[in-house]
Design a protein around this motif. Structure first.
Motif, PDB file in Angstrom:
ATOM      1  N   ILE A  67     -18.231  -6.004  21.206  1.00  0.00           N
ATOM      2  CA  ILE A  67     -19.677  -5.789  21.112  1.00  0.00           C
ATOM      3  C   ILE A  67     -19.959  -4.377  20.576  1.00  0.00           C
ATOM      4  CG2 ILE A  67     -20.353  -7.471  22.871  1.00  0.00           C
ATOM      5  CD1 ILE A  67     -20.264  -5.214  24.947  1.00  0.00           C
ATOM      6  N   PRO A  68     -21.098  -4.201  19.900  1.00  0.00           N
ATOM      7  CA  PRO A  68     -21.411  -2.890  19.310  1.00  0.00           C
ATOM      8  C   PRO A  68     -21.470  -1.775  20.364  1.00  0.00           C
ATOM      9  CG  PRO A  68     -22.916  -4.581  18.487  1.00  0.00           C
ATOM     10  CD  PRO A  68     -22.131  -5.199  19.598  1.00  0.00           C
ATOM     11  N   LEU A 101     -11.604 -13.373  20.575  1.00  0.00           N
ATOM     12  CA  LEU A 101     -12.605 -12.594  21.313  1.00  0.00           C
ATOM     13  C   LEU A 101     -14.049 -12.931  20.954  1.00  0.00           C
ATOM     14  CD1 LEU A 101     -10.911  -9.075  21.457  1.00  0.00           C
ATOM     15  CD2 LEU A 101     -10.939 -10.889  23.189  1.00  0.00           C
ATOM     16  N   GLU A 102     -14.256 -13.551  19.803  1.00  0.00           N
ATOM     17  CA  GLU A 102     -15.609 -13.887  19.358  1.00  0.00           C
ATOM     18  C   GLU A 102     -16.396 -14.687  20.401  1.00  0.00           C
ATOM     19  OE1 GLU A 102     -16.840 -14.077  14.792  1.00  0.00           O
ATOM     20  OE2 GLU A 102     -15.773 -15.867  15.496  1.00  0.00           O
ATOM     21  N   PRO A 103     -15.796 -15.719  21.002  1.00  0.00           N
ATOM     22  CA  PRO A 103     -16.562 -16.457  22.021  1.00  0.00           C
ATOM     23  C   PRO A 103     -16.961 -15.586  23.214  1.00  0.00           C
ATOM     24  CG  PRO A 103     -14.606 -17.705  21.377  1.00  0.00           C
ATOM     25  CD  PRO A 103     -14.501 -16.353  20.737  1.00  0.00           C
ATOM     26  N   MET A 108     -21.316 -12.632  25.981  1.00  0.00           N
ATOM     27  CA  MET A 108     -21.863 -11.399  26.563  1.00  0.00           C
ATOM     28  C   MET A 108     -23.237 -11.074  25.994  1.00  0.00           C
ATOM     29  SD  MET A 108     -18.703  -8.795  27.157  1.00  0.00           S
ATOM     30  CE  MET A 108     -18.011  -8.952  25.523  1.00  0.00           C
ATOM     31  N   GLU A 109     -23.463 -11.423  24.742  1.00  0.00           N
ATOM     32  CA  GLU A 109     -24.744 -11.123  24.113  1.00  0.00           C
ATOM     33  C   GLU A 109     -25.820 -12.164  24.423  1.00  0.00           C
ATOM     34  OE1 GLU A 109     -24.192 -10.380  19.958  1.00  0.00           O
ATOM     35  OE2 GLU A 109     -23.076  -8.544  20.311  1.00  0.00           O
ATOM     36  N   SER A 110     -25.417 -13.424  24.671  1.00  0.00           N
ATOM     37  CA  SER A 110     -26.424 -14.470  24.828  1.00  0.00           C
ATOM     38  C   SER A 110     -26.513 -15.072  26.226  1.00  0.00           C
ATOM     39  CB  SER A 110     -26.160 -15.592  23.813  1.00  0.00           C
ATOM     40  OG  SER A 110     -24.916 -16.207  24.095  1.00  0.00           O
TER      41      SER A 110
END
Length: 187
Positions: A67-68, A101-103, A108-110
Motif C-alpha cells: 500500500i502507498p 500480495l495484490e489481494p 486493506m484498501e477496500s
C-alpha cells in the motif's frame, strides 16, 4: 553437532520480525532498514550481502507491492508486507510476489481486513517451517551418508539434493501463484 544442526543454527530460520518488534510509530526508510538489519543480518551469507536497501524498498513501492506510504514514513502494515516480500524474494520473482500480495493490498484498501491477524498466522507457519527444516535436513543427510561416496562427493550430493528440493518448492509456489492469478481473473 551434526552437519544438519550446524546448518540450521547458522541459518537461524526462527529469526523473524514479530509483530511486537515493530514500533507503533511510523518509521522512516533508514529506520526500517535498521530494523531488518537487526533481525536478519546474522543470517546473511557474507558481509557484501545486504538484508534490505533503499533501492529495494523504492522498487517495491514503485512496483506497488504494498500500500502507498504516507509522508515518507512506513507503518506497521508496511513493515509486515516488506517482511513478507523479504521472505518470498529468494524463491519468487517480483512479478509473482506482486500477484501474491495484490489481494492483501486490495483487501486493506477496500475492506476491514486485519493484516495483523494474517501476519500472526504467517509467523506461526514460519516458525513451524523452521522446526520442520531441521528434520528434513537430517533425512537428506542420512540418505547421502548411505551412498558409497567419499566425503567431498557426499557434500556435493547433499548440495544437489537440497537444490533439487529448493527447485521443487519454488515450482510448487509458482504453480500456486498461477492458481491465485486464475482465481482472481474468474472473480
Amino acid at each position: 553437532m551434526s552437519k544438519s544442526e550446524d546448518i540450521a543454527q547458522k541459518l537461524d530460520l526462527e529469526s523473524t520480525i514479530h509483530e511486537d518488534d515493530i514500533p507503533i510509530i511510523d518509521l522512516y526508510m533508514d529506520q526500517v532498514i535498521q530494523l531488518f538489519d537487526a533481525k536478519y543480518n546474522d543470517t546473511l551469507r557474507n558481509e557484501e550481502e545486504k538484508v534490505l536497501t533503499k533501492t529495494m524498498i523504492n522498487n517495491y513501492a514503485k512496483g506497488k507491492l504494498f500500500i502507498p506510504i504516507k509522508n515518507k514514513r512506513y507503518s506497521k502494515k508496511h513493515i509486515m508486507l516488506i517482511n513478507l516480500i523479504y521472505q518470498m524474494k529468494g524463491a519468487l520473482s517480483i512479478k509473482d510476489i506482486k500477484s501474491v500480495l495484490e489481494p492483501l493490498n486490495d483487501k486493506m484498501e477496500s475492506e476491514d481486513f486485519l493484516l495483523e491477524k494474517f501476519y500472526r498466522s504467517w509467523i506461526i507457519i514460519q516458525q513451524n517451517n523452521a522446526q520442520n527444516f531441521l528434520e528434513e535436513m537430517k533425512t537428506h543427510e542420512i540418505v547421502v551418508e548411505n551412498q558409497e561416496a567419499d566425503e567431498n562427493d557426499q557434500l556435493i550430493l547433499l548440495i544437489a539434493s537440497l537444490s533439487n528440493m529448493s527447485n521443487a518448492y519454488r515450482k510448487a509456489a509458482e504453480l500456486l501463484v498461477d492458481e491465485l492469478n486464475e482465481r482472481r481473473k474468474g472473480t
